[in-house]
Design a protein around this motif. Structure first.
Motif, mmCIF file in Angstrom:
data_model
loop_
_atom_site.group_PDB
_atom_site.id
_atom_site.type_symbol
_atom_site.label_atom_id
_atom_site.label_comp_id
_atom_site.label_asym_id
_atom_site.label_seq_id
_atom_site.Cartn_x
_atom_site.Cartn_y
_atom_site.Cartn_z
ATOM 1 N N LYS A 112 -1.148 -10.830 -9.535
ATOM 2 C CA LYS A 112 -2.154 -9.944 -10.143
ATOM 3 C C LYS A 112 -3.194 -9.512 -9.115
ATOM 4 C CE LYS A 112 -5.741 -9.921 -13.709
ATOM 5 N NZ LYS A 112 -6.413 -10.712 -14.789
ATOM 6 N N ASN A 113 -3.706 -10.469 -8.357
ATOM 7 C CA ASN A 113 -4.707 -10.134 -7.347
ATOM 8 C C ASN A 113 -4.118 -9.305 -6.216
ATOM 9 O OD1 ASN A 113 -7.517 -11.617 -7.696
ATOM 10 N ND2 ASN A 113 -5.959 -13.001 -8.471
ATOM 11 N N LEU A 114 -2.888 -9.600 -5.846
ATOM 12 C CA LEU A 114 -2.241 -8.855 -4.772
ATOM 13 C C LEU A 114 -2.079 -7.384 -5.137
ATOM 14 C CD1 LEU A 114 -0.813 -9.089 -1.981
ATOM 15 C CD2 LEU A 114 1.318 -9.430 -3.243
ATOM 16 N N LEU A 115 -1.712 -7.122 -6.384
ATOM 17 C CA LEU A 115 -1.456 -5.746 -6.814
ATOM 18 C C LEU A 115 -2.720 -4.944 -7.087
ATOM 19 C CD1 LEU A 115 1.569 -6.139 -9.269
ATOM 20 C CD2 LEU A 115 1.558 -4.980 -7.058
ATOM 21 N N PHE A 116 -3.701 -5.574 -7.726
ATOM 22 C CA PHE A 116 -4.823 -4.806 -8.256
ATOM 23 C C PHE A 116 -6.184 -5.126 -7.639
ATOM 24 C CE2 PHE A 116 -1.694 -5.315 -11.754
ATOM 25 C CZ PHE A 116 -1.246 -3.995 -11.789
ATOM 26 N N LYS A 117 -6.259 -6.137 -6.790
ATOM 27 C CA LYS A 117 -7.538 -6.487 -6.170
ATOM 28 C C LYS A 117 -7.368 -6.615 -4.658
ATOM 29 C CE LYS A 117 -9.409 -8.873 -10.235
ATOM 30 N NZ LYS A 117 -10.023 -10.131 -10.740
ATOM 31 N N PRO A 118 -7.354 -5.480 -3.969
ATOM 32 C CA PRO A 118 -7.135 -5.484 -2.517
ATOM 33 C C PRO A 118 -8.090 -6.422 -1.785
ATOM 34 C CG PRO A 118 -7.102 -3.245 -3.361
ATOM 35 C CD PRO A 118 -7.552 -4.113 -4.490
ATOM 36 N N SER A 119 -7.543 -7.226 -0.893
ATOM 37 C CA SER A 119 -8.253 -8.145 0.007
ATOM 38 C C SER A 119 -8.749 -9.426 -0.674
ATOM 39 C CB SER A 119 -9.440 -7.476 0.705
ATOM 40 O OG SER A 119 -10.606 -7.484 -0.100
ATOM 41 N N THR A 120 -8.665 -9.506 -2.009
ATOM 42 C CA THR A 120 -9.166 -10.699 -2.700
ATOM 43 C C THR A 120 -8.449 -11.958 -2.236
ATOM 44 O OG1 THR A 120 -9.821 -9.459 -4.668
ATOM 45 C CG2 THR A 120 -9.432 -11.821 -4.948
ATOM 46 N N LEU A 121 -7.130 -11.899 -2.134
ATOM 47 C CA LEU A 121 -6.361 -13.068 -1.715
ATOM 48 C C LEU A 121 -6.751 -13.518 -0.312
ATOM 49 C CD1 LEU A 121 -2.754 -12.288 -3.009
ATOM 50 C CD2 LEU A 121 -4.409 -13.892 -3.956
ATOM 51 N N THR A 122 -6.935 -12.550 0.579
ATOM 52 C CA THR A 122 -7.288 -12.871 1.962
ATOM 53 C C THR A 122 -8.655 -13.548 2.029
ATOM 54 O OG1 THR A 122 -6.067 -10.898 2.631
ATOM 55 C CG2 THR A 122 -7.429 -11.961 4.301
ATOM 56 N N LYS A 123 -9.631 -12.999 1.321
ATOM 57 C CA LYS A 123 -10.979 -13.559 1.324
ATOM 58 C C LYS A 123 -10.998 -14.956 0.703
ATOM 59 C CE LYS A 123 -14.301 -10.675 0.161
ATOM 60 N NZ LYS A 123 -15.029 -9.618 -0.582
ATOM 61 N N GLU A 124 -10.253 -15.127 -0.383
ATOM 62 C CA GLU A 124 -10.198 -16.429 -1.037
ATOM 63 C C GLU A 124 -9.529 -17.470 -0.130
ATOM 64 O OE1 GLU A 124 -10.916 -16.855 -5.202
ATOM 65 O OE2 GLU A 124 -12.323 -16.324 -3.608
ATOM 66 N N TRP B 273 -0.427 4.646 -4.501
ATOM 67 C CA TRP B 273 -1.157 3.387 -4.416
ATOM 68 C C TRP B 273 -0.850 2.671 -3.104
ATOM 69 C CZ3 TRP B 273 -5.364 1.335 -5.309
ATOM 70 C CH2 TRP B 273 -5.584 -0.027 -5.517
ATOM 71 N N MET B 274 0.395 2.755 -2.651
ATOM 72 C CA MET B 274 0.775 2.157 -1.369
ATOM 73 C C MET B 274 -0.005 2.784 -0.213
ATOM 74 S SD MET B 274 4.925 1.821 -1.764
ATOM 75 C CE MET B 274 5.195 1.109 -0.141
ATOM 76 N N LEU C 78 3.054 -4.307 0.088
ATOM 77 C CA LEU C 78 3.973 -3.182 0.285
ATOM 78 C C LEU C 78 5.376 -3.524 -0.215
ATOM 79 C CD1 LEU C 78 2.931 -1.954 3.862
ATOM 80 C CD2 LEU C 78 2.312 -0.951 1.651
ATOM 81 N N LEU C 79 5.840 -4.722 0.116
ATOM 82 C CA LEU C 79 7.160 -5.141 -0.335
ATOM 83 C C LEU C 79 7.219 -5.284 -1.855
ATOM 84 C CD1 LEU C 79 8.420 -7.824 2.224
ATOM 85 C CD2 LEU C 79 9.485 -5.638 1.680
ATOM 86 N N TYR D 276 -2.909 4.473 -0.431
ATOM 87 C CA TYR D 276 -4.360 4.348 -0.575
ATOM 88 C C TYR D 276 -4.842 2.906 -0.404
ATOM 89 C CZ TYR D 276 -8.945 4.300 -2.851
ATOM 90 O OH TYR D 276 -10.272 4.111 -3.124
ATOM 91 N N TYR D 277 -4.003 1.950 -0.727
ATOM 92 C CA TYR D 277 -4.368 0.533 -0.831
ATOM 93 C C TYR D 277 -5.061 -0.008 0.416
ATOM 94 C CZ TYR D 277 -3.616 -4.464 -1.922
ATOM 95 O OH TYR D 277 -3.772 -5.806 -2.174
ATOM 96 N N PHE D 278 -4.624 0.429 1.585
ATOM 97 C CA PHE D 278 -5.153 -0.128 2.827
ATOM 98 C C PHE D 278 -6.658 0.108 2.966
ATOM 99 C CE2 PHE D 278 -6.206 0.104 7.370
ATOM 100 C CZ PHE D 278 -5.771 -1.152 7.778
ATOM 101 N N TYR D 279 -7.131 1.266 2.516
ATOM 102 C CA TYR D 279 -8.564 1.584 2.678
ATOM 103 C C TYR D 279 -9.460 0.626 1.885
ATOM 104 C CZ TYR D 279 -13.023 3.743 1.573
ATOM 105 O OH TYR D 279 -14.357 3.958 1.345
ATOM 106 N N PRO D 280 -9.264 0.458 0.553
ATOM 107 C CA PRO D 280 -10.151 -0.495 -0.160
ATOM 108 C C PRO D 280 -9.970 -1.930 0.333
ATOM 109 C CG PRO D 280 -8.383 0.262 -1.592
ATOM 110 C CD PRO D 280 -8.343 1.129 -0.379
ATOM 111 N N ALA D 281 -8.746 -2.289 0.722
ATOM 112 C CA ALA D 281 -8.525 -3.646 1.242
ATOM 113 C C ALA D 281 -9.318 -3.852 2.526
ATOM 114 C CB ALA D 281 -7.032 -3.868 1.493
ATOM 115 N N HIS D 282 -9.276 -2.861 3.402
ATOM 116 C CA HIS D 282 -10.002 -2.928 4.676
ATOM 117 C C HIS D 282 -11.509 -2.957 4.437
ATOM 118 C CE1 HIS D 282 -11.884 -1.296 8.329
ATOM 119 N NE2 HIS D 282 -10.894 -1.885 8.977
#
Length: 322
Positions: A61-73, A271-272, A234-235, A274-280
């Motif tokens: 869920k976080n991977l798909l809809f909350k960019p960077s959340t997993l990395t920060k956590e 979404w693929m 992406l995968l 655009y995703y990089f920008y909010p994650a970054h």
């Protein structure tokens, strides 16, 4: 959590420590029978990945809809609540390439779609193609003709060492394979080696991130975790679109559901991209303008690098066809 029967023997099979409860207090190994059925091994594989605690679905869920959340956590130390980055990537890539192998695309359709483009490119290279109904071979000069030019021809008509080597390889491939055979072998080789290509790309992707950010604040390790999560995303998106396309494709190309699949693929692709920008922006905490500028530059740099790597791979695959 495993439901296997606990051994009566209280000696750990791994470190020989006394085990009073379910897990060894010394090494952490579960005190269960080491001989398992295939069914148990298969179930245990997915138990180990998801550990039956909402961690799997929470991660997805976080991977798909909350960019960077997993990395920060993960970097903040909250690691048991989610799948580990490497395990997540391996799991998603395993499922993705397994399904691709089980439900391959129709190679004949792909050949027909790209045949005109290939003919155009071959025409630019002055390669004539036999348009026979049953076979379509590429017709290059024979090595005998080329060697004759190399020996007796004008200097401007002679090939240098590199061009001669590539030409020799191309003639070897095109003399023994039809166009369809070349496509089939290339597609098979590409999907077989795609996991290796992605593993090659990821360290460079993280390296480019490292170049564009504060070296004192961010370690290469941080960029590596960000990269693992991004490539997992992406995968996963590709996997979702692939499954939906195959399932809805069962109803036929003219079915109304084909339009649903097209819409889902379109939204997924957007979404693929655009995703990089909010994650970054969320992970590195820079202003939106700076983050957007860096995202665009990094996107261009990585796209060019990936294009170069894929071009090299295409060339390598072509000259090594048999």
């Amino acid at each position: 959590m495993s439901h296997s029967k606990i051994r009566e023997d209280k000696t750990c099979l791994n470190c020989r420590h006394v085990v009073e409860q379910k897990f060894c207090p010394n090494c952490g190994q579960e005190n269960t029978d080491s001989r398992k059925t295939f069914h148990h091994l298969f179930v245990h594989f997915f138990e180990d990945l998801t550990h039956y605690e909402n961690a799997f679905w929470k991660t997805i869920k976080n991977l798909l809809f909350k960019p960077s959340t997993l990395t920060k956590e993960y970097l903040s130390g909250k690691r048991l609540s989610y799948l580990a980055p490497v395990r997540l990537y391996i799991f998603i890539s395993f499922i993705t390439f397994l399904l691709i192998a089980m439900f391959p695309s129709n190679i004949n359709d792909e050949i027909n779609k790209s045949e005109k483009q290939l003919d155009k490119e071959m025409a630019k290279a002055n390669i004539k193609i036999d348009k026979g109904e049953d076979k379509k071979y590429f017709h290059l000069k024979t090595m005998k003709e080329i060697d004759s030019v190399q020996k007796y021809g004008k200097e401007e008509d002679k090939l240098n060492a590199t061009s001669y080597w590539f030409t020799e390889k191309a003639i070897h491939v095109t003399e023994k394979n039809t166009k369809k055979e070349i496509y089939e072998k290339f597609v098979e080789s590409f999907f077989h080696n795609l996991p290796k290509i992605l593993f090659i790309i990821m360290p460079f992707f993280a390296f480019f991130l490292w170049l564009f950010h504060n070296k004192k604040r961010w370690y290469y390790f941080d960029h590596g975790i960000f990269t693992l999560h991004y490539f997992s995303f992406l995968l996963l998106i590709f996997l979702i679109m692939f499954v939906i396309d195959r399932l809805l494709g069962l109803f036929g190309e003219n079915s109304p559901l084909s339009y649903v699949a097209a819409i889902i693929n379109f939204v997924g692709t957007i979404w693929m991209c655009y995703y990089f920008y909010p994650a970054h922006h969320r992970f590195y905490g820079e202003s939106r303008i700076v983050s957007f500028a860096k995202s665009v530059i990094l996107f261009i740099i990585n796209s060019l690098f990936i294009l170069f790597l894929l071009s090299f791979y295409v060339l390598y695959t072509f000259i090594n066809l048999h």
